[in-house]
Design a protein around this motif. Structure first.
Motif, PDB file in Angstrom:
ATOM      1  N   LEU A  59     -25.495 -60.482 176.340  1.00 47.54           N
ATOM      2  CA  LEU A  59     -24.038 -60.536 176.254  1.00 47.54           C
ATOM      3  C   LEU A  59     -23.535 -59.963 174.932  1.00 47.54           C
ATOM      4  N   GLU A  60     -24.197 -60.299 173.850  1.00 44.38           N
ATOM      5  CA  GLU A  60     -23.784 -59.798 172.544  1.00 44.38           C
ATOM      6  C   GLU A  60     -23.984 -58.292 172.429  1.00 44.38           C
ATOM      7  N   THR A  61     -25.091 -57.789 172.997  1.00 41.80           N
ATOM      8  CA  THR A  61     -25.368 -56.353 172.949  1.00 41.80           C
ATOM      9  C   THR A  61     -24.374 -55.576 173.789  1.00 41.80           C
ATOM     10  N   VAL A  62     -24.045 -56.089 174.980  1.00 46.99           N
ATOM     11  CA  VAL A  62     -23.060 -55.436 175.853  1.00 46.99           C
ATOM     12  C   VAL A  62     -21.696 -55.405 175.174  1.00 46.99           C
ATOM     13  N   ALA A  63     -21.295 -56.529 174.580  1.00 45.63           N
ATOM     14  CA  ALA A  63     -20.008 -56.590 173.897  1.00 45.63           C
ATOM     15  C   ALA A  63     -19.938 -55.575 172.753  1.00 45.63           C
ATOM     16  N   LYS A  64     -21.026 -55.463 172.002  1.00 45.08           N
ATOM     17  CA  LYS A  64     -21.070 -54.505 170.904  1.00 45.08           C
ATOM     18  C   LYS A  64     -20.961 -53.078 171.419  1.00 45.08           C
TER      19      LYS A  64
ATOM     20  N   LEU B 223     -19.520 -52.032 174.128  1.00 41.52           N
ATOM     21  CA  LEU B 223     -18.169 -51.776 174.626  1.00 41.52           C
ATOM     22  C   LEU B 223     -17.089 -51.976 173.563  1.00 41.52           C
ATOM     23  N   ARG B 224     -17.518 -52.395 172.368  1.00 42.37           N
ATOM     24  CA  ARG B 224     -16.592 -52.684 171.259  1.00 42.37           C
ATOM     25  C   ARG B 224     -15.579 -53.765 171.640  1.00 42.37           C
ATOM     26  N   ILE B 225     -16.115 -54.824 172.236  1.00 42.76           N
ATOM     27  CA  ILE B 225     -15.299 -55.973 172.622  1.00 42.76           C
ATOM     28  C   ILE B 225     -15.542 -57.081 171.607  1.00 42.76           C
ATOM     29  N   PRO B 226     -14.501 -57.663 171.031  1.00 41.75           N
ATOM     30  CA  PRO B 226     -14.709 -58.815 170.143  1.00 41.75           C
ATOM     31  C   PRO B 226     -15.279 -59.989 170.942  1.00 41.75           C
ATOM     32  N   LEU B 227     -16.218 -60.722 170.364  1.00 39.73           N
ATOM     33  CA  LEU B 227     -16.892 -61.797 171.085  1.00 39.73           C
ATOM     34  C   LEU B 227     -15.942 -62.890 171.554  1.00 39.73           C
ATOM     35  N   GLU B 228     -14.775 -63.027 170.893  1.00 36.81           N
ATOM     36  CA  GLU B 228     -13.828 -64.047 171.340  1.00 36.81           C
ATOM     37  C   GLU B 228     -13.233 -63.715 172.708  1.00 36.81           C
ATOM     38  N   LYS B 229     -13.420 -62.470 173.169  1.00 32.64           N
ATOM     39  CA  LYS B 229     -12.972 -62.093 174.515  1.00 32.64           C
ATOM     40  C   LYS B 229     -14.083 -62.232 175.548  1.00 32.64           C
ATOM     41  N   VAL B 230     -15.237 -62.731 175.131  1.00 31.45           N
ATOM     42  CA  VAL B 230     -16.399 -62.848 176.023  1.00 31.45           C
ATOM     43  C   VAL B 230     -16.766 -64.326 176.154  1.00 31.45           C
ATOM     44  N   PRO B 231     -16.167 -65.041 177.101  1.00 33.85           N
ATOM     45  CA  PRO B 231     -16.500 -66.458 177.295  1.00 33.85           C
ATOM     46  C   PRO B 231     -17.987 -66.632 177.613  1.00 33.85           C
ATOM     47  N   MET B 232     -18.561 -67.718 177.124  1.00 31.89           N
ATOM     48  CA  MET B 232     -19.972 -68.032 177.393  1.00 31.89           C
ATOM     49  C   MET B 232     -20.130 -69.527 177.636  1.00 31.89           C
ATOM     50  N   ASN B 233     -20.993 -69.861 178.573  1.00 32.76           N
ATOM     51  CA  ASN B 233     -21.411 -71.256 178.754  1.00 32.76           C
ATOM     52  C   ASN B 233     -22.913 -71.360 178.985  1.00 32.76           C
ATOM     53  N   ILE B 234     -23.619 -70.250 178.722  1.00 35.51           N
ATOM     54  CA  ILE B 234     -25.054 -70.196 178.997  1.00 35.51           C
ATOM     55  C   ILE B 234     -25.826 -71.265 178.234  1.00 35.51           C
TER      56      ILE B 234
ATOM     57  N   THR C 226     -32.787 -66.735 173.978  1.00 35.23           N
ATOM     58  CA  THR C 226     -31.924 -66.763 175.156  1.00 35.23           C
ATOM     59  C   THR C 226     -30.518 -67.321 174.904  1.00 35.23           C
ATOM     60  N   GLY C 227     -30.376 -68.176 173.896  1.00 29.05           N
ATOM     61  CA  GLY C 227     -29.110 -68.863 173.673  1.00 29.05           C
ATOM     62  C   GLY C 227     -28.942 -70.107 174.527  1.00 29.05           C
TER      63      GLY C 227
END
Length: 322
Positions: free
Chosen positions: A256-261, A263-274, A37-38
């Motif tokens: 979140l990681e799968t969705v970013a991949k 959409l070809r979004i770098p993870l640094e553009k996907v804030p997380m606090n989970i 889950t992270g």
């Protein structure tokens, strides 16, 4: 004219449970939970949904420089009200003295804040309201079975809020949807039927706990979130590369990681606090948005995407200029 977020606020309870705490009574471990889950810990309230909503709202009002008297619409996304009635929004109104505000709770589970923000956009751009208070507040700790490691490790309590006003910049496009035929993949039963016409032997005894088909929800999320993001970006005339941050519902790091991949979004553009909050349902996106706002990571005029999914099943995406 558009609806624009003028300020944000949030509240997380002081109490929390770590994965090691849960391992004291569950057949689980910190490693098992983190890998799947992270999540490392989740905040747990000793009060309830209304008090957290009020504290997040007060912080948002201060951040926006807006007074209680200026709010004429209060929208609260929640699936865990303290009372069936009065609504959370009406109790927030009473606590903060917003006597002239129209109040409404929106029950769209984890999509609740997005649905509430979209509703605010409709009210404000139609002239039915001028300044809205939009809140996501959840006490999920009261609707999880603390003996079920498949669900209780996922959820936490908290609240996030935004003050929304009219401006030339703001919401550019909205995409929303629901699929009720798949709703029982993530149910939480209400009070069982009990009335004089019911046979005593048929009285319900089911507990009001969240139940989840985890595999079905995972597949739904990694398919639906990229689709709704693409539709909203197309409607806004914005390319993926033009977006500075993607604020996704914090349900599961693997999602979140799968969705970013996808959409070809770098993870640094996907804030997380989970890792620190767990899944806080309707509070998830505004909590994260406020965290980034308060540390100065958002720049006025840059483009953002807010996107989430949840029980219903429901989903939504909003493209906006900050």
């Amino acid at each position: 004219m558009r609806a624009r977020i003028l300020g944000t606020g949030s509240y997380l309870p002081e109490g929390y449970l770590t994965n090691d705490d849960l391992a004291q009574w569950l057949d689980t471990s910190d490693t098992w939970i983190r890998e799947r889950t992270g999540i490392r810990e989740r905040h747990i309230t000793k009060t309830g949904t209304v008090e957290m909503a009020v504290k997040a709202a007060e912080a948002a009002l201060a951040n926006a420089g807006v007074t209680s008297e200026e709010i004429d619409l209060i929208l609260v996304g929640t699936m865990t009200p303290d009372y069936f009635c009065p609504s959370v929004s009406c109790q927030v109104q009473a606590e903060l003295g917003m006597e002239h505000a129209v109040c409404m709770d929106i029950g769209a589970a984890c999509s609740g804040f997005l649905f509430a923000l979209a509703t605010a956009q409709a009210y404000l751009t139609s002239g039915m309201a001028r300044t809205a208070l939009v809140i996501g507040s959840e006490t999920l700790s009261k609707v999880v079975d603390w003996s079920d490691r498949g669900t209780c490790v996922l959820f936490g309590d908290g609240a996030g809020a935004a003050v929304v006003g009219i401006d030339e910049k703001g919401v550019l496009a909205i995409d929303m949807g629901s699929k009720g035929s798949k709703g029982m993949a993530l149910p939480c039963p209400g009070i069982p039927l009990q009335n004089p016409l019911q046979d005593a032997s048929e009285e319900g005894s089911q507990k009001s706990y969240i139940q989840m088909d985890g595999q079905e929800i995972f597949k739904f999320a990694i398919r639906t979130v990229p689709e709704t993001v693409r539709r909203s970006l197309q409607a806004a005339g914005v390319c993926v590369g033009d977006v500075s941050h993607f604020f996704f519902h914090q349900a599961n790091r693997r999602i979140l990681e799968t969705v970013a991949k996808n959409l070809r979004i770098p993870l640094e553009k996907v804030p997380m606090n989970i890792e620190r909050t767990g899944n806080t349902a309707a509070a998830s996106i505004p909590l994260l948005l406020d965290e980034w706002n308060r540390k100065g990571s958002l720049v006025r005029g840059e483009k953002l995407v807010l996107s989430g999914f949840g029980a219903g099943l429901s989903w939504g995406s909003i493209v906006m200029e900050w």
